[in-house]
Design a protein around this motif. Structure first.
Motif, PDB file in Angstrom:
ATOM      1  N   THR A 200      -0.962   2.848  -3.305  1.00 17.61           N
ATOM      2  CA  THR A 200       0.281   2.186  -3.717  1.00 17.61           C
ATOM      3  C   THR A 200       1.493   2.873  -3.116  1.00 17.61           C
ATOM      4  O   THR A 200       2.425   2.210  -2.624  1.00 17.61           O
ATOM      5  CB  THR A 200       0.377   2.177  -5.255  1.00 17.61           C
ATOM      6  OG1 THR A 200      -0.759   1.522  -5.805  1.00 17.61           O
ATOM      7  CG2 THR A 200       1.642   1.451  -5.702  1.00 17.61           C
ATOM      8  N   PHE A 203       1.647   2.027   0.679  1.00 16.18           N
ATOM      9  CA  PHE A 203       2.155   0.683   0.955  1.00 16.18           C
ATOM     10  C   PHE A 203       3.634   0.564   0.588  1.00 16.18           C
ATOM     11  O   PHE A 203       4.383  -0.167   1.238  1.00 16.18           O
ATOM     12  CB  PHE A 203       1.332  -0.362   0.199  1.00 16.18           C
ATOM     13  CG  PHE A 203      -0.009  -0.641   0.802  1.00 16.18           C
ATOM     14  CD1 PHE A 203      -0.121  -1.155   2.085  1.00 16.18           C
ATOM     15  CD2 PHE A 203      -1.179  -0.402   0.098  1.00 16.18           C
ATOM     16  CE1 PHE A 203      -1.353  -1.417   2.655  1.00 16.18           C
ATOM     17  CE2 PHE A 203      -2.422  -0.656   0.652  1.00 16.18           C
ATOM     18  CZ  PHE A 203      -2.503  -1.162   1.936  1.00 16.18           C
ATOM     19  N   GLN A 214      -0.284  -4.676  -5.405  1.00  6.32           N
ATOM     20  CA  GLN A 214      -1.206  -5.761  -5.049  1.00  6.32           C
ATOM     21  C   GLN A 214      -1.922  -5.469  -3.735  1.00  6.32           C
ATOM     22  O   GLN A 214      -3.119  -5.739  -3.597  1.00  6.32           O
ATOM     23  CB  GLN A 214      -0.434  -7.079  -4.941  1.00  6.32           C
ATOM     24  CG  GLN A 214       0.151  -7.557  -6.263  1.00  6.32           C
ATOM     25  CD  GLN A 214       0.899  -8.870  -6.101  1.00  6.32           C
ATOM     26  OE1 GLN A 214       1.066  -9.373  -4.989  1.00  6.32           O
ATOM     27  NE2 GLN A 214       1.372  -9.419  -7.211  1.00  6.32           N
ATOM     28  N   GLN A 215      -1.200  -4.923  -2.789  1.00  2.00           N
ATOM     29  CA  GLN A 215      -1.813  -4.546  -1.516  1.00  2.00           C
ATOM     30  C   GLN A 215      -2.830  -3.415  -1.713  1.00  2.00           C
ATOM     31  O   GLN A 215      -3.870  -3.384  -1.047  1.00  2.00           O
ATOM     32  CB  GLN A 215      -0.734  -4.119  -0.524  1.00  2.00           C
ATOM     33  CG  GLN A 215       0.152  -5.253  -0.050  1.00  2.00           C
ATOM     34  CD  GLN A 215       1.282  -4.767   0.840  1.00  2.00           C
ATOM     35  OE1 GLN A 215       1.766  -3.642   0.697  1.00  2.00           O
ATOM     36  NE2 GLN A 215       1.716  -5.612   1.774  1.00  2.00           N
ATOM     37  N   SER A 218      -5.941  -4.949  -3.101  1.00  2.00           N
ATOM     38  CA  SER A 218      -6.650  -5.652  -2.028  1.00  2.00           C
ATOM     39  C   SER A 218      -7.363  -4.672  -1.105  1.00  2.00           C
ATOM     40  O   SER A 218      -8.506  -4.910  -0.685  1.00  2.00           O
ATOM     41  CB  SER A 218      -5.670  -6.507  -1.238  1.00  2.00           C
ATOM     42  OG  SER A 218      -6.310  -7.152  -0.158  1.00  2.00           O
ATOM     43  N   GLY A 219      -6.694  -3.555  -0.787  1.00  4.82           N
ATOM     44  CA  GLY A 219      -7.320  -2.555   0.072  1.00  4.82           C
ATOM     45  C   GLY A 219      -8.533  -1.913  -0.568  1.00  4.82           C
ATOM     46  O   GLY A 219      -9.554  -1.686   0.099  1.00  4.82           O
TER      47      GLY A 219
END
Length: 267
Positions: A200, A203, A214-215, A218-219
């Motif tokens: 987190t 990103f 959210q990224q 997803s990762g």
């Protein structure tokens, strides 16, 4: 095999010949392992390691060099060494090379694919040539056409079954591993929380903090899927290796087949 087989009847199929049943079975197994690994390796290299199609093809192509070398050696050994021992050696080497593929991970170099492929190709010569001799060496000229057709059919059948089976197992076992591993991705797992925090922050440093978490989710999910697929590949390669090792004691059940002037031996 209880009835008598006359060499003058060319319509008899070659798998009625004593010893040919086992040879056909081993040819099916060889087809499963050969075509199964040929289907899996480029798929692994392209989907998990990001190799382009040309590079993945070049990585598995050295198998042919091993096959050429073994063909030259086996051609000199046929007739001097019992074919059963050559086949046992071939399946031992094939099982070993296939098991080496189970040592794959997401950071391997190209040599981890090339050398087991060469060894695998080397093993194929010690299996294919003696099996062909055992299945076809006692046939008359009239039966040779039918025999070679059925023998090649067994190999292609094994290849079709092998590709369908390994791809099915690959998908199913990936789901099993994913279901097992996802239980660790919980707010109560310290390692998960630490990794989520790191991703987190990474990103957020690149863009806005609004979508950073959210990224990160997803990762983490992408990493989970890749690890599950990797474990599935390992399981399939180990299964193919185990199949090869099962064929080693089965080879001892064959009778030693010797050609008798082109006629089919009477049993």
């Amino acid at each position: 095999m209880n009835g008598k087989l006359h060499s003058a009847a060319p319509h008899h199929l070659p798998f009625f010949i004593p010893g040919a049943d086992g040879a056909d079975t081993l040819m099916v197994v060889m087809g499963i392992v050969l075509y199964g690994t040929i289907a899996l390796l480029p798929l692994f290299l392209q989907t998990l390691l990001g190799y382009p199609a040309v590079s993945s093809g070049m990585a598995v192509s050295p198998r042919g060099f091993g096959a050429i070398a073994s063909m030259l050696i086996v051609g000199r050994l046929i007739g001097k060494v019992n074919s059963r021992y050559l086949i046992m050696f071939g399946f031992t080497v094939l099982g070993y090379s296939t098991y080496q593929f189970s040592n794959i991970n997401l950071e391997i170099s190209i040599s981890s694919i090339v050398w087991p492929s060469i060894i695998s190709g080397f093993a194929m010569g010690f299996i294919f040539v003696p099996l062909t001799t055992m299945a076809l060496g006692t046939l008359s000229n009239e039966q040779m056409g039918n025999a070679s057709g059925v023998f090649n059919l067994m190999r292609n059948t094994g290849g079709s079954v092998g590709i369908a089976t390994v791809t099915t197992f690959l998908a199913r076992w990936a789901q099993v591993h994913q279901a097992s591993m996802v239980s660790h991705l919980t707010p109560y797992d310290p390692a998960y929380q630490e990794r989520l925090k790191q991703m987190t922050e990474a990103f957020a440093a690149r863009g806005g903090s609004a979508v950073a978490q959210q990224q990160a989710y997803s990762g983490l999910y992408g990493t989970l899927v890749r690890q599950a697929m990797l474990l599935s590949y390992v399981d399939v390669f180990r299964l193919l290796s185990f199949l090869c090792f099962l064929c080693i004691p089965a080879t001892l059940l064959f009778k030693r087949v010797k050609a008798r002037g082109g006629a089919v031996p009477m049993h």
